[in-house]
Write a protein that holds these residues in place. Structure first.
Motif, PDB file in Angstrom:
ATOM      1  N   GLU A 106       0.703  -1.414  -0.265  1.00 23.29           N
ATOM      2  CA  GLU A 106       0.275   0.404  -0.903  1.00 23.29           C
ATOM      3  C   GLU A 106       0.632   1.345  -0.213  1.00 23.29           C
ATOM      4  O   GLU A 106       1.988   1.478  -0.189  1.00 23.29           O
ATOM      5  CB  GLU A 106      -1.062  -0.036   1.449  1.00 23.29           C
ATOM      6  N   VAL A 107       0.785   2.191  -0.928  1.00 20.12           N
ATOM      7  CA  VAL A 107       1.187   3.502  -0.769  1.00 20.12           C
ATOM      8  C   VAL A 107       0.078   4.372  -0.384  1.00 20.12           C
ATOM      9  O   VAL A 107      -1.029   4.877  -1.204  1.00 20.12           O
ATOM     10  CB  VAL A 107       1.475   4.202  -2.199  1.00 20.12           C
ATOM     11  N   ILE A 169      10.013   4.759  10.937  1.00 20.83           N
ATOM     12  CA  ILE A 169      10.236   5.973   8.699  1.00 20.83           C
ATOM     13  C   ILE A 169      11.474   4.810   8.894  1.00 20.83           C
ATOM     14  O   ILE A 169      12.811   4.720   9.703  1.00 20.83           O
ATOM     15  CB  ILE A 169       9.975   6.769   8.934  1.00 20.83           C
ATOM     16  N   TYR A 170      11.315   4.622   7.346  1.00 23.08           N
ATOM     17  CA  TYR A 170      12.504   3.864   6.905  1.00 23.08           C
ATOM     18  C   TYR A 170      12.993   4.095   5.065  1.00 23.08           C
ATOM     19  O   TYR A 170      11.638   3.483   5.316  1.00 23.08           O
ATOM     20  CB  TYR A 170      13.199   2.278   7.724  1.00 23.08           C
ATOM     21  N   VAL A 178      11.227   4.930   0.818  1.00 26.46           N
ATOM     22  CA  VAL A 178      10.700   5.151   2.545  1.00 26.46           C
ATOM     23  C   VAL A 178       8.891   3.967   2.388  1.00 26.46           C
ATOM     24  O   VAL A 178       7.665   4.425   2.081  1.00 26.46           O
ATOM     25  CB  VAL A 178      10.358   6.560   2.588  1.00 26.46           C
ATOM     26  N   TYR A 179       9.442   3.970   3.207  1.00 27.76           N
ATOM     27  CA  TYR A 179       8.563   2.941   4.447  1.00 27.76           C
ATOM     28  C   TYR A 179       8.197   3.145   6.354  1.00 27.76           C
ATOM     29  O   TYR A 179       8.995   3.760   6.589  1.00 27.76           O
ATOM     30  CB  TYR A 179       8.768   0.917   4.664  1.00 27.76           C
ATOM     31  N   ILE A 187       5.729   5.000   1.483  1.00 29.12           N
ATOM     32  CA  ILE A 187       5.534   6.167   2.118  1.00 29.12           C
ATOM     33  C   ILE A 187       5.550   6.927   0.775  1.00 29.12           C
ATOM     34  O   ILE A 187       6.968   7.052   0.513  1.00 29.12           O
ATOM     35  CB  ILE A 187       6.078   6.880   3.408  1.00 29.12           C
ATOM     36  N   SER A 188       4.519   7.708   0.506  1.00 31.54           N
ATOM     37  CA  SER A 188       4.832   9.189  -0.563  1.00 31.54           C
ATOM     38  C   SER A 188       4.285  10.312  -0.529  1.00 31.54           C
ATOM     39  O   SER A 188       3.136  10.846  -0.142  1.00 31.54           O
ATOM     40  CB  SER A 188       4.396   8.471  -2.055  1.00 31.54           C
ATOM     41  N   ASP A 189       5.455  10.737   0.048  1.00 27.23           N
ATOM     42  CA  ASP A 189       5.800  12.102  -0.093  1.00 27.23           C
ATOM     43  C   ASP A 189       6.676  13.058   0.074  1.00 27.23           C
ATOM     44  O   ASP A 189       7.754  13.000  -0.003  1.00 27.23           O
ATOM     45  CB  ASP A 189       5.585  12.593   2.017  1.00 27.23           C
TER      46      ASP A 189
END
Length: 559
Positions: A106-107, A169-170, A178-179, A187-189
């Protein structure tokens, strides 16, 4: 679709079929089985159960799902779902390879832990090894504490760290994705892009072309200012000889521009080439978190490539290191079609060497079994003429005086650079004794774009190393070589470019085996000079450059 029937005749779907139906209907998925309760799981479901993954991987081709479309996305619960081939999801402590696994990731953009990211502790200059397993496979950096951990599956060190330390956060150090752990979603930021740029600095061709015109200072996270390209290098225990060499080469514009664009050497498999490129990009990056760079990864590649000839903790000679580095980079970069590289394009010139050998020495040579290199006889000598390429020129300093002056103080001898350059005028004789006694004459027949001069300050005898303290007087600008050494006549419609400007000057201070190295370099955008010694960087006057015991110089040919 494969089905299983119970005793009462009802149909039971297997795990993979159920997953396909749920995704297609857009309904919520059952949460991953974990040993604790997490209220975020209904919003971030991932498939990390090993048994389900084996079943899923074995049947996805049979059902035609994915079809090799790596990175395809679907919608679920208002969030993106990305199907990716993941080869690092379930690295356990034993480190066995489970092969590439395809799973739905999931993103999300709305991660609640983004404010825990601590950029002050992030340092990507060191080798990418897990701090627990010491493996360099599938390594993630914790963006909260800065430590490196392997994998992100339920048996991995990163996953365990996320539970024990509460750090969520990794970033994958290879893919830069980034996960959030332990939830497992990506994570999409765009707020994380600055971290990606520090991890892997990027330059466009337009940025590279403008880099020498930039006069802007950059600001580190601690509030200090630094100049891109003029950052200090950390001395990792007796590595100042590496630092001054790197800082000097960073002033060679074609070489620097070549390594700022990784596509120029993507075909090369040499770790040394890629580590040198990474170090070049970090030194010239304008968005670093700190105003210095640690060449740790480059030094590890140097130790391996040189078979520990140059290593951390052992002082060495920048002239020897420069020679080894340039020759090794050339050997790694040259292609099979043409025996050239960016190294030779910048530094390679050519000498005409005339060797006069006494006949008795030639007789001894033949008895040893060496082949004679064709030459002509002149009286009692045999003369051999050959062409020899060079990457640097060694200059001999006159011996220092043996006595003190009338004031009982040591005399500091001085010599003009032009006097010691006469070695290459084609007439001055240089006596050599190895491999046999001979008289040598050198003449420059082709000038390189960048000429490296090396003053032979150190001589070794059976007991210790001696240092010649003679100062060399040299011009910082407009070194005109044609006035002191005969140069070949240029071709028709070509002009002789024999005027050079100094761009780097390496000096040695102290005793022969206890001293240290520093370097003066020029910043082209403002034509200012800076003195650099490891992490220390300060502006200096051009007049100060020539007042030290110079050891190696790089001159740039005027256009």
């Amino acid at each position: 679709m494969t089905e299983k029937r119970e005793n009462d005749g009802s149909v039971k779907e297997d795990g993979y079929s159920k997953r396909l139906r749920v995704v297609a209907e857009g309904s919520s998925l059952s949460p991953t089985r974990l040993g604790f309760e997490n209220p975020l799981l209904p919003l971030a479901n991932t498939y990390s159960d090993d048994e389900e993954d084996e079943e899923y991987n074995g049947r996805r081709k049979q059902h035609g799902v994915g079809g090799g479309n790596n990175g395809s996305r679907m919608e679920r619960n208002g969030h993106n779902v990305e199907e990716e081939e993941d080869d690092d999801d379930d690295d356990d402590d034993e480190g066995h390879d489970q092969g590439k696994q395809c799973r739905l990731i999931e993103v999300r953009r709305d991660c609640p832990y983004l404010d825990t990211v601590n950029r002050q502790v992030l340092d990507f200059d060191f080798e990418k090894f897990c701090s627990v397993s010491l493996s360099n496979l599938n390594v993630y950096a914790c963006l909260v504490c800065g430590k490196y951990y392997q994998g992100r599956g339920q048996k991995s060190h990163a996953y365990t760290h996320s539970l024990e330390a509460g750090h969520h956060i990794y970033i994958n150090l290879r893919t830069e994705k980034v996960y959030c752990l332990p939830d497992g979603y990506e994570i999409s930021d765009t707020s994380l892009d600055d971290i990606r740029h520090v991890l892997n600095p990027r330059f466009t061709k337009e940025q590279v072309e403008q880099i020498d015109k930039n006069k802007m200072w950059s600001r580190a996270l601690d509030g200090s200012d630094y100049l891109p390209g003029m950052v200090g290098l950390n001395n990792i225990k007796e590595t100042d000889f590496v630092n001054v060499t790197i800082q000097s080469l960073m002033r060679v514009t074609p070489l620097r521009n070549f390594f700022l664009i990784p596509e120029n050497y993507q075909h090369c498999k040499s770790p040394l080439v890629h580590r040198f490129g990474e170090l070049t990009r970090k030194i010239w990056h304008a968005r670093n978190f700190k105003g210095q760079v640690s060449p740790h990864e480059f030094l590890q590649a140097v130790m391996k490539a040189s078979k520990k000839r140059f290593r951390i903790g052992a002082q060495s000679n920048p002239v020897e290191f420069m020679s080894w580095l340039l020759n090794t980079l050339h050997a790694d970069l040259r292609s099979a079609k043409k025996n050239t590289s960016i190294i030779h394009e910048c530094f390679q010139g050519q000498l005409e060497v005339v060797k006069e050998i006494p006949k008795n020495a030639m007789t001894e040579k033949k008895e040893i079994g060496d082949d004679q290199n064709g030459g002509s006889e002149h009286g009692n000598t045999i003369r051999e003429t050959s062409k020899m390429p060079f990457l640097m020129l060694g200059l001999d300093l006159p011996p220092p005086p043996l006595f003190k002056d009338v004031m009982e103080k040591n005399i500091i001898p001085q010599v003009p650079l032009f006097n010691i350059l006469k070695k290459f005028d084609g007439e001055t004789v240089t006596e050599v004794v190895r491999p046999h006694v001979a008289r040598m004459r050198y003449r420059v027949t082709r000038l390189p774009q960048y000429i490296i001069l090396h003053m032979r300050r150190f001589t070794k005898n059976n007991f210790f190393v001696e240092k010649n303290p003679t100062l060399v007087n040299f011009p910082v600008k407009n070194l005109e070589l044609k006035d002191y050494i005969p140069l070949p006549t240029p071709k028709v419609n070509e002009r002789l470019r024999s005027k050079y400007d100094l761009i780097a000057n390496i000096v040695h201070d102290g005793k022969p085996e206890e001293g240290f190295y520093r370097v003066f370099v020029q910043r082209k955008s403002e034509e200012l000079w800076y003195e650099m010694q490891d992490l220390h960087v300060s502006e200096t006057l051009p007049q100060m450059v020539a007042l030290s015991e110079t050891y190696m110089q790089i001159y740039e040919q005027q256009q």
